[in-house]
Design a protein around this motif. Structure first.
Motif, PDB file in Angstrom:
ATOM      1  N   LEU A 279       0.813  -1.216   0.000  1.00 57.02           N
ATOM      2  CA  LEU A 279       0.000   0.000   0.000  1.00 57.02           C
ATOM      3  C   LEU A 279       0.847   1.268   0.000  1.00 57.02           C
ATOM      4  N   ASP A 280       2.102   1.158   0.380  1.00 58.09           N
ATOM      5  CA  ASP A 280       2.970   2.341   0.378  1.00 58.09           C
ATOM      6  C   ASP A 280       3.776   2.474  -0.904  1.00 58.09           C
ATOM      7  N   SER A 281       3.527   1.577  -1.846  1.00 60.39           N
ATOM      8  CA  SER A 281       4.097   1.744  -3.171  1.00 60.39           C
ATOM      9  C   SER A 281       3.146   2.603  -4.013  1.00 60.39           C
ATOM     10  N   THR A 282       3.539   2.930  -5.220  1.00 58.01           N
ATOM     11  CA  THR A 282       2.842   3.978  -5.972  1.00 58.01           C
ATOM     12  C   THR A 282       2.033   3.439  -7.151  1.00 58.01           C
ATOM     13  N   MET A 283       1.129   4.280  -7.629  1.00 55.80           N
ATOM     14  CA  MET A 283       0.378   3.948  -8.839  1.00 55.80           C
ATOM     15  C   MET A 283       1.324   3.690 -10.010  1.00 55.80           C
ATOM     16  N   GLY A 284       2.369   4.497 -10.127  1.00 55.19           N
ATOM     17  CA  GLY A 284       3.320   4.330 -11.216  1.00 55.19           C
ATOM     18  C   GLY A 284       4.056   3.007 -11.162  1.00 55.19           C
ATOM     19  N   HIS A 285       4.219   2.456  -9.966  1.00 55.48           N
ATOM     20  CA  HIS A 285       4.886   1.168  -9.823  1.00 55.48           C
ATOM     21  C   HIS A 285       4.032   0.033 -10.397  1.00 55.48           C
ATOM     22  N   TYR A 286       2.718   0.120 -10.209  1.00 53.95           N
ATOM     23  CA  TYR A 286       1.826  -0.972 -10.604  1.00 53.95           C
ATOM     24  C   TYR A 286       1.166  -0.773 -11.968  1.00 53.95           C
ATOM     25  N   LEU A 287       1.065   0.475 -12.413  1.00 53.87           N
ATOM     26  CA  LEU A 287       0.303   0.755 -13.629  1.00 53.87           C
ATOM     27  C   LEU A 287       1.178   1.489 -14.646  1.00 53.87           C
ATOM     28  N   TRP A 288       1.460   0.818 -15.757  1.00 48.89           N
ATOM     29  CA  TRP A 288       2.323   1.396 -16.794  1.00 48.89           C
ATOM     30  C   TRP A 288       1.804   2.741 -17.280  1.00 48.89           C
ATOM     31  N   GLN A 289       0.485   2.829 -17.502  1.00 50.33           N
ATOM     32  CA  GLN A 289      -0.075   4.065 -18.034  1.00 50.33           C
ATOM     33  C   GLN A 289       0.005   5.219 -17.050  1.00 50.33           C
ATOM     34  N   ALA A 290       0.183   4.912 -15.767  1.00 49.74           N
ATOM     35  CA  ALA A 290       0.277   5.970 -14.761  1.00 49.74           C
ATOM     36  C   ALA A 290       1.681   6.525 -14.621  1.00 49.74           C
ATOM     37  N   LYS A 291       2.678   5.825 -15.175  1.00 50.08           N
ATOM     38  CA  LYS A 291       4.078   6.222 -14.967  1.00 50.08           C
ATOM     39  C   LYS A 291       4.373   7.640 -15.457  1.00 50.08           C
ATOM     40  N   GLU A 292       3.770   8.030 -16.591  1.00 51.26           N
ATOM     41  CA  GLU A 292       4.042   9.346 -17.158  1.00 51.26           C
ATOM     42  C   GLU A 292       2.955  10.361 -16.809  1.00 51.26           C
ATOM     43  N   SER A 293       2.069   9.990 -15.881  1.00 46.25           N
ATOM     44  CA  SER A 293       0.970  10.878 -15.519  1.00 46.25           C
ATOM     45  C   SER A 293       1.308  11.668 -14.257  1.00 46.25           C
ATOM     46  N   ASN A 294       0.416  12.596 -13.905  1.00 45.39           N
ATOM     47  CA  ASN A 294       0.592  13.363 -12.670  1.00 45.39           C
ATOM     48  C   ASN A 294       0.264  12.547 -11.434  1.00 45.39           C
ATOM     49  N   LYS A 295      -0.039  11.273 -11.625  1.00 43.11           N
ATOM     50  CA  LYS A 295      -0.404  10.388 -10.507  1.00 43.11           C
ATOM     51  C   LYS A 295       0.656   9.320 -10.248  1.00 43.11           C
ATOM     52  N   ALA A 296       1.771   9.405 -10.926  1.00 44.90           N
ATOM     53  CA  ALA A 296       2.794   8.355 -10.867  1.00 44.90           C
ATOM     54  C   ALA A 296       3.274   8.079  -9.448  1.00 44.90           C
TER      55      ALA A 296
END
Length: 579
Positions: A279-296
């Motif tokens: 739970l302390d890891s990030t959206m960018g870690h789990y979701l490829w499409q989130a890596k380049e977003s403002n939610k990474a």
């Protein structure tokens, strides 16, 4: 002076601050005369249900109707007579046979012998006096069946026998080696509980009937479970204001945002405790499409707490273009959103999800309730499990535990008449919504979304509530670690009352949420369609309220009349009277 280690002091402090985190306190207050004469391989009480295919065979369907109906509260069953016993039981691995001495014949005994040859698990339930003058059938079948007996035949006998099979009632009579404990809900309507059920019923009847009369909702189902015993269960009103179909306790409702804690959250709980996600890891870690977003760099913990800074709601249906929706299915339009409403293929994948990832983000840490949070958690779960969330939650929880109706897109599994209609959608789908999710975004996502889409009866919600009160255990099986349930349901935020996914009682007594008499251990969630579940570990209580307050159009009268809170107040008042 004794000095305690710092680690021990920390654990003690955690326990004192989480007084609600106690295991279930089943309290059997009724006399159960069922005896377990032979328990082959500890069959009784039946455990995990997803591997069982249960046939119930009786000499007379009407005579044993109460028995069959009570069994059906716990599991999917099929009921037959003996006339075509062999053919009808062919595809079942568990056969429950019931009858009195006069109804069970020698020919039926031969049928059971054949079932044993075919490796069926036989549970024989006999309604008669137990004694040496009445031979048991188990020895005649080589001791290869499970046999129960009840000393008389009545509706009560049938109910208690059925509950004993599934562990809704503990078996306390007979040989000590064959006694059992309660492991599931007990349907005895508060018998022996010491509560003034009649007085409580009068209060709830008044509130519910007022709600129907004032058109806060056409109908509703209210259920309360205390100490594992159903103390209240009643349906009010009708499916619609035309009053052509009365509401029943077995009706299926659109749960709206209750889906967040009953659908998405238990999946995340399982993935977290297995170490599949952090739970302390990030959206960018789990979701490829989130890596380049403002939610990474937003953590999953912030997402579950609604502290990720997401916008509360995106009305995707307002941005549809001509031709995106049509009234008939075609190769290009296969996402069914309602009767006669089909969305162009892959709209969620190609439009909705990318739009969510591009949406603005406010400063992280402040509580802003957002549906996007659970869209995100669903995406994380599906990427990690490689399984659609609606299938995964059935596999890990609903089917094993006996939640028979809980699920998404109920029109694919149940008759329309069992499902409570919601809004007559005049602006988007232009049809009465019957078994299709009310939430527009969830409908456009194919009926399965992280924040909405789940349908259920009150009974299935009660099973889930009891699982949480049991801190992860139900039906003799453990589904979550106790510490996992404690963590997700306890207060986890510095800026709000929230747990992880779960809502909680408001600490401000002036808000009286969810009740003026609730306490700091209470957790649960409400739903936009007029639903809620609240779980109170301190009082070992689960409260369920299901309605369709959005029919035929969205109404705020359920809030104006404070219906849900007043009903819960009445239950608390009844409990407090016996202190």
């Amino acid at each position: 002076m004794i000095r305690l280690p710092i680690k021990f002091l920390g654990l003690l402090l955690f326990f004192l601050l989480n007084v609600g985190s106690v295991s279930a306190q089943y309290k059997q207050t009724v006399l159960n005369k069922t005896q377990l004469l032979l328990n082959k391989e500890n069959t009784i009480p039946l455990g995990r249900l997803d591997a069982l295919k249960i046939a119930v065979v009786t000499p007379d369907a009407q005579k044993y109707g109460v028995f069959v109906q009570q069994l059906g509260r716990y599991a999917d069953i099929s009921s037959f007579g003996f006339s075509k016993y062999d053919e009808q039981t062919k595809y079942f691995n568990t056969i429950i046979v019931a009858g009195t001495e006069g109804d069970l014949s020698q020919e039926m005994l031969y049928m059971l012998r054949q079932s044993l040859i075919n490796r069926k698990n036989i549970i024989l339930c006999r309604f008669q006096e137990v004694g040496k003058n009445i031979p048991q059938w188990a020895p005649l079948l080589g001791g290869r069946i499970t046999e129960l007996a009840y000393p008389d035949f009545s509706d009560l006998a049938q109910q208690n026998m059925a509950m004993s099979i599934f562990g809704g009632l503990a078996i306390t009579e007979g040989k000590a080696i064959n006694r059992t404990e309660q492991i599931r809900l007990q349907y005895t309507r508060g018998e022996g509980s010491g509560l003034n059920i009649a007085k409580m019923t009068q209060k709830i009847d008044f509130i519910a009937n007022e709600a129907v009369r004032e058109k806060a909702a056409p109908g509703m189902v209210i259920m309360a479970v205390k100490n594992g015993q159903v103390i209240f269960e009643k349906a009010y009103g009708s499916h619609t204001y035309e009053q052509t179909v009365s509401t029943k306790i077995t009706d299926i409702f659109d749960l709206a945002s209750v889906s967040k804690i009953m659908g998405t959250t238990p999946v995340i709980m399982q993935l977290q405790e297995k170490g599949i996600i952090d739970l302390d890891s990030t959206m960018g870690h789990y979701l490829w499409q989130a890596k380049e977003s403002n939610k990474a760099n937003i953590t999953l913990r912030s997402v579950l707490l609604h502290e990720a800074g997401f916008t509360p709601y995106i009305p995707f249906y307002r941005y549809l273009k001509p031709g995106d929706v049509q009234s008939k299915a075609s190769t290009s339009h296969q996402t069914k959103m309602a009767d006669n409403a089909y969305l162009v293929n892959h709209y969620y994948r190609d439009v909705m999800w990318p739009e969510m990832l591009k949406s603005a983000v406010k400063p992280i840490g402040n509580y802003v309730y957002s549906d996007i949070s659970m869209y995100v958690m669903k995406e994380v779960a599906e990427h990690e499990t490689a399984t659609p969330m609606d299938e995964y939650v059935q596999q890990i929880l609903y089917r094993p535990i006996g939640m028979k109706t809980a699920g998404y897109n109920p029109r694919t599994h149940f008759d329309k008449d069992r499902i409570i209609p919601t809004e007559h959608d005049t602006s988007f789908r232009k049809v009465l919504l019957e078994g299709y999710v009310h939430d527009q975004g969830a409908a456009m996502a194919g009926g399965v979304a992280g924040h909405a889409g789940l349908f259920s009866t009150a009974n299935d919600l009660a099973i889930y509530g009891q699982l949480l009160l049991n801190r992860g255990e139900y039906g003799g099986m453990r589904y979550f670690k106790s510490e996992t349930v404690d963590m997700f349901t306890s207060k986890q935020s510095k800026t709000s009352r929230r747990g992880l996914g779960f809502d909680r009682a408001d600490p401000d007594p002036k808000k009286e949420y969810p009740s003026r008499l609730s306490n700091s251990t209470v957790f649960g969630h409400t739903g936009y369609t007029g639903t809620c579940i609240w779980i109170d570990p301190k009082h070992q209580l689960t409260f369920i309220f299901l309605s369709n307050r959005v029919h035929p159009q969205v109404s705020v009268k359920l809030y104006d009349l404070n219906v849900r809170s007043r009903v819960l107040d009445a239950i608390y008042e009844t409990i407090n009277e016996v202190k």
